[in-house]
Design an enzyme around this catalytic site. Structure first.
Site, PDB file in Angstrom:
ATOM      1  N   ARG A   1       0.836  -1.212   0.000  1.00 15.45           N
ATOM      2  CA  ARG A   1       0.000   0.000   0.000  1.00 15.45           C
ATOM      3  C   ARG A   1       0.870   1.260   0.000  1.00 15.45           C
ATOM      4  NH1 ARG A   1      -0.451   4.678   2.585  1.00 15.45           N
ATOM      5  NH2 ARG A   1      -0.013   3.630   4.548  1.00 15.45           N
ATOM      6  N   ASP A   2       1.532   1.532   1.095  1.00 19.04           N
ATOM      7  CA  ASP A   2       2.317   2.770   1.181  1.00 19.04           C
ATOM      8  C   ASP A   2       3.432   2.755   0.140  1.00 19.04           C
ATOM      9  OD1 ASP A   2       3.038   5.223   2.114  1.00 19.04           O
ATOM     10  OD2 ASP A   2       3.666   4.568   4.105  1.00 19.04           O
ATOM     11  N   HIS A  29       6.071   4.501  12.501  1.00 19.39           N
ATOM     12  CA  HIS A  29       6.015   4.390  11.030  1.00 19.39           C
ATOM     13  C   HIS A  29       7.059   5.369  10.499  1.00 19.39           C
ATOM     14  CE1 HIS A  29       3.487   4.124   7.200  1.00 19.39           C
ATOM     15  NE2 HIS A  29       4.195   5.220   6.972  1.00 19.39           N
ATOM     16  N   HIS A  39       9.796   6.778   7.688  1.00 18.60           N
ATOM     17  CA  HIS A  39      10.361   6.849   6.334  1.00 18.60           C
ATOM     18  C   HIS A  39      11.849   7.148   6.493  1.00 18.60           C
ATOM     19  CE1 HIS A  39       6.657   6.797   3.760  1.00 18.60           C
ATOM     20  NE2 HIS A  39       6.130   6.960   4.951  1.00 18.60           N
ATOM     21  N   CYS A  73       5.705   9.238  -0.535  1.00 16.47           N
ATOM     22  CA  CYS A  73       4.361   9.756  -0.256  1.00 16.47           C
ATOM     23  C   CYS A  73       4.002  10.732  -1.359  1.00 16.47           C
ATOM     24  CB  CYS A  73       4.315  10.450   1.095  1.00 16.47           C
ATOM     25  SG  CYS A  73       2.683  11.178   1.390  1.00 16.47           S
ATOM     26  N   ASN A  94       9.333   3.881   3.000  1.00 19.66           N
ATOM     27  CA  ASN A  94       9.381   3.492   4.409  1.00 19.66           C
ATOM     28  C   ASN A  94      10.694   2.771   4.650  1.00 19.66           C
ATOM     29  OD1 ASN A  94       6.385   3.101   3.448  1.00 19.66           O
ATOM     30  ND2 ASN A  94       6.319   3.583   5.612  1.00 19.66           N
TER      31      ASN A  94
HETATM   32  C1  LIG Z   1     -10.229  11.470   0.882  1.00 21.31           C
HETATM   33  C2  LIG Z   1     -10.616  11.857  -0.539  1.00 21.31           C
HETATM   34  C3  LIG Z   1     -11.480  10.784  -1.168  1.00 21.31           C
HETATM   35  C4  LIG Z   1     -11.429  13.151  -0.455  1.00 21.31           C
HETATM   36  O1  LIG Z   1     -11.528  13.694  -1.761  1.00 21.31           O
HETATM   37  P1  LIG Z   1     -12.547  14.875  -2.087  1.00 21.31           P
HETATM   38  O2  LIG Z   1     -12.356  15.232  -3.528  1.00 21.31           O
HETATM   39  O3  LIG Z   1     -12.394  15.943  -1.095  1.00 21.31           O
HETATM   40  O4  LIG Z   1     -13.908  14.097  -1.777  1.00 21.31           O
HETATM   41  P2  LIG Z   1     -15.362  14.207  -2.225  1.00 21.31           P
HETATM   42  O5  LIG Z   1     -16.153  13.556  -1.143  1.00 21.31           O
HETATM   43  O6  LIG Z   1     -15.701  15.630  -2.649  1.00 21.31           O
HETATM   44  O7  LIG Z   1     -15.436  13.264  -3.519  1.00 21.31           O
HETATM   45  C5  LIG Z   1     -14.832  13.633  -4.753  1.00 21.31           C
HETATM   46  C6  LIG Z   1     -14.846  12.427  -5.670  1.00 21.31           C
HETATM   47  O8  LIG Z   1     -14.124  11.338  -5.095  1.00 21.31           O
HETATM   48  C7  LIG Z   1     -15.003  10.217  -4.931  1.00 21.31           C
HETATM   49  N1  LIG Z   1     -14.660   9.551  -3.675  1.00 21.31           N
HETATM   50  C8  LIG Z   1     -14.808  10.016  -2.435  1.00 21.31           C
HETATM   51  N2  LIG Z   1     -14.356   9.122  -1.563  1.00 21.31           N
HETATM   52  C9  LIG Z   1     -13.923   8.058  -2.279  1.00 21.31           C
HETATM   53  C10 LIG Z   1     -13.340   6.825  -1.929  1.00 21.31           C
HETATM   54  N3  LIG Z   1     -13.116   6.498  -0.652  1.00 21.31           N
HETATM   55  N4  LIG Z   1     -12.999   5.988  -2.910  1.00 21.31           N
HETATM   56  C11 LIG Z   1     -13.209   6.294  -4.197  1.00 21.31           C
HETATM   57  N5  LIG Z   1     -13.753   7.458  -4.597  1.00 21.31           N
HETATM   58  C12 LIG Z   1     -14.111   8.332  -3.638  1.00 21.31           C
HETATM   59  C13 LIG Z   1     -16.389  10.818  -4.926  1.00 21.31           C
HETATM   60  O9  LIG Z   1     -17.337   9.842  -5.304  1.00 21.31           O
HETATM   61  C14 LIG Z   1     -16.257  11.909  -5.950  1.00 21.31           C
HETATM   62  O10 LIG Z   1     -16.225  11.319  -7.249  1.00 21.31           O
HETATM   63  P3  LIG Z   1     -16.646  12.148  -8.569  1.00 21.31           P
HETATM   64  O11 LIG Z   1     -18.053  12.589  -8.293  1.00 21.31           O
HETATM   65  O12 LIG Z   1     -15.685  13.294  -8.673  1.00 21.31           O
HETATM   66  O13 LIG Z   1     -16.469  11.155  -9.654  1.00 21.31           O
HETATM   67  C15 LIG Z   1      -9.379  12.127  -1.413  1.00 21.31           C
HETATM   68  O14 LIG Z   1      -8.723  13.245  -0.916  1.00 21.31           O
HETATM   69  C16 LIG Z   1      -8.443  10.968  -1.475  1.00 21.31           C
HETATM   70  O15 LIG Z   1      -8.787   9.893  -1.925  1.00 21.31           O
HETATM   71  N6  LIG Z   1      -7.161  11.196  -1.057  1.00 21.31           N
HETATM   72  C17 LIG Z   1      -6.156  10.157  -1.114  1.00 21.31           C
HETATM   73  C18 LIG Z   1      -5.312  10.249   0.081  1.00 21.31           C
HETATM   74  C19 LIG Z   1      -4.310   9.127   0.128  1.00 21.31           C
HETATM   75  O16 LIG Z   1      -4.613   7.998  -0.195  1.00 21.31           O
HETATM   76  N7  LIG Z   1      -3.072   9.472   0.541  1.00 21.31           N
HETATM   77  C20 LIG Z   1      -2.065   8.507   0.701  1.00 21.31           C
HETATM   78  C21 LIG Z   1      -2.313   7.642   1.902  1.00 21.31           C
HETATM   79  S1  LIG Z   1      -1.919   8.452   3.453  1.00 21.31           S
HETATM   80  C22 LIG Z   1      -0.280   8.060   3.675  1.00 21.31           C
HETATM   81  O17 LIG Z   1       0.326   7.512   2.799  1.00 21.31           O
HETATM   82  C23 LIG Z   1       0.362   8.394   4.996  1.00 21.31           C
HETATM   83  C24 LIG Z   1       0.566   7.169   5.875  1.00 21.31           C
HETATM   84  C25 LIG Z   1      -0.775   6.579   6.300  1.00 21.31           C
HETATM   85  O18 LIG Z   1       1.261   6.155   5.184  1.00 21.31           O
HETATM   86  C26 LIG Z   1       1.346   7.553   7.134  1.00 21.31           C
HETATM   87  C27 LIG Z   1       2.565   8.461   6.866  1.00 21.31           C
HETATM   88  O19 LIG Z   1       3.571   8.012   6.293  1.00 21.31           O
HETATM   89  O20 LIG Z   1       2.457   9.631   7.204  1.00 21.31           O
END
Ligand SMILES: CC(C)(COP(=O)([O-])OP(=O)([O-])OC[C@H]1O[C@@H](n2cnc3c(N)ncnc32)[C@H](O)[C@@H]1OP(=O)([O-])[O-])[C@@H](O)C(=O)NCCC(=O)NCCSC(=O)C[C@@](C)(O)CC(=O)[O-]
Length: 299
Positions: free
Chosen positions: A15-16, A207, A209, A240, A249
């Site tokens: 995933r990450d 966690h 990196h 990221c 990571n």
């Molecule tokens: C959170 C949202 C969805 C908000 O995104 P948004 O644009 O603010 O949300 P929205 O509710 O306005 O929806 C916009 C569109 O997204 C769709 N939508 C809404 N929700 C979903 C969903 N769950 N799955 C699929 N589609 C979704 C929704 O249906 C709509 O579709 P459209 O009408 O435009 O076709 C967006 O910002 C997003 O997906 N961000 C991705 C964030 C991400 O994955 N980041 C990486 C992981 S975090 C990380 O790596 C850190 C970590 C955990 O490892 C720890 C560290 O190292 O720090």
């Protein structure tokens, strides 16, 4: 504090790691990786993410991945769910455990999930409620715990406040993410010390990196603080998408080597883990990010 006898590793490579790879990775290649990791003795694998494919295209095939999993007994296969929509998709795909993710910095929260920290916590409430209803366990993440790419320094008290919100809403464990890898052992010890003022140490995970080459040292510092769960990524995959310049990571192989050297059990077969990491590195056409793997494979 004495060192633990056993540590649980949370494998976040599929995933990450893969979420940040430039080349598309097929579902069958992802499945191969997940199966290889389980074969190596990894007991917790974060295998996918139910986020918007517009935001993170590499995680688009997560439902197919879960449909194709050959589940090994005793292994937890988890996925990220940023909101109720993500949770429902994860549930439909047969996910056993989800993770919600918040940030300790406002700017990172906006870039990563398009909302403020408090809005993100509100979004998680229906996820927690639905998870309870369906008997799904929820892990929590806090990003930018030792620095933010947009805001710089992040106060440990701010991390503690966000972590505490996640814990209070029902996350059974909260993983503190050094998203950009700027943390040092001293800062890591202070961080865990402050957060442990609110959440038991046994409910916290690290966690790290490896952007600044501090990750293993930070894990050792965390062990001294009584932390017994660490996230890592096979072959050091990852980075990221919302933290420019962040490397992967800490590599799982390097962590297992460190822990083996300390006499701490993980249940993981290092040789099989190295083979899994080299296989996905070959598939991606990228250099293996594990120093231990590089050393072992060139010996
Ligand atoms: C959170 C949202 C969805 C908000 O995104 P948004 O644009 O603010 O949300 P929205 O509710 O306005 O929806 C916009 C569109 O997204 C769709 N939508 C809404 N929700 C979903 C969903 N769950 N799955 C699929 N589609 C979704 C929704 O249906 C709509 O579709 P459209 O009408 O435009 O076709 C967006 O910002 C997003 O997906 N961000 C991705 C964030 C991400 O994955 N980041 C990486 C992981 S975090 C990380 O790596 C850190 C970590 C955990 O490892 C720890 C560290 O190292 O720090």
């Amino acid at each position: 504090m004495s060192l633990p006898q056993r540590v649980r590793l949370v494998e976040v490579g599929p995933r990450d790691g893969l979420q940040n790879e430039a080349v598309p990775v097929s579902v069958s290649d992802k499945l191969q990786l997940v199966h290889n990791l389980a074969e190596a003795g990894v007991s917790y694998i974060e295998a996918g993410s139910f986020v918007s494919p517009k935001w993170v295209p590499q995680m688009a095939g997560s439902a197919e991945l879960f449909a194709g999993l050959l589940r090994k007994p005793g292994v937890t296969y988890a996925a990220l769910a940023p909101n109720l929509r993500g949770f429902e998709d994860a549930l439909a795909a047969g996910v056993q455990e989800v993770a919600v993710f918040a940030a300790a910095s406002e700017a990172f929260s906006q870039r990563n999930i398009n909302c403020s920290i408090s809005e993100s916590l509100e979004r998680f409430l229906p996820v927690m409620e639905a998870a309870r209803l369906h008997g799904i366990t929820v892990r929590g993440y806090v990003s930018c715990v030792l620095g933010c790419p947009y805001e710089g320094t992040v106060a440990p008290t701010q991390v503690a406040a966000v972590a505490n919100e996640l814990y209070a809403m029902g996350c059974y464990e909260v993983s503190l993410g050094d998203t950009i890898g700027t943390g040092t052992p001293g800062a890591t010890r202070t961080l865990f010390d402050v957060v442990a003022g609110q959440i038991p140490r046994g409910k916290l995970a690290g966690h790290f990196h490896d952007t600044y080459g501090q990750a293993l040292a930070n894990i050792y510092a965390s062990l001294l603080e009584g932390i017994q769960v660490f996230d890592s990524s096979v072959a050091g995959l990852g980075g990221c998408p919302y933290a420019k310049g962040a490397t992967g990571n800490v590599s799982s192989e390097d962590v297992v080597y460190l822990l083996n050297g300390l006499g701490i059990e993980t249940g993981i077969d290092l040789d099989k883990l190295i083979a899994a990491g080299q296989r996905i590195s070959d598939t991606l056409g990228r250099a293996n990010g594990s120093r231990v793997a590089k050393a072992r494979l060139s010996a």
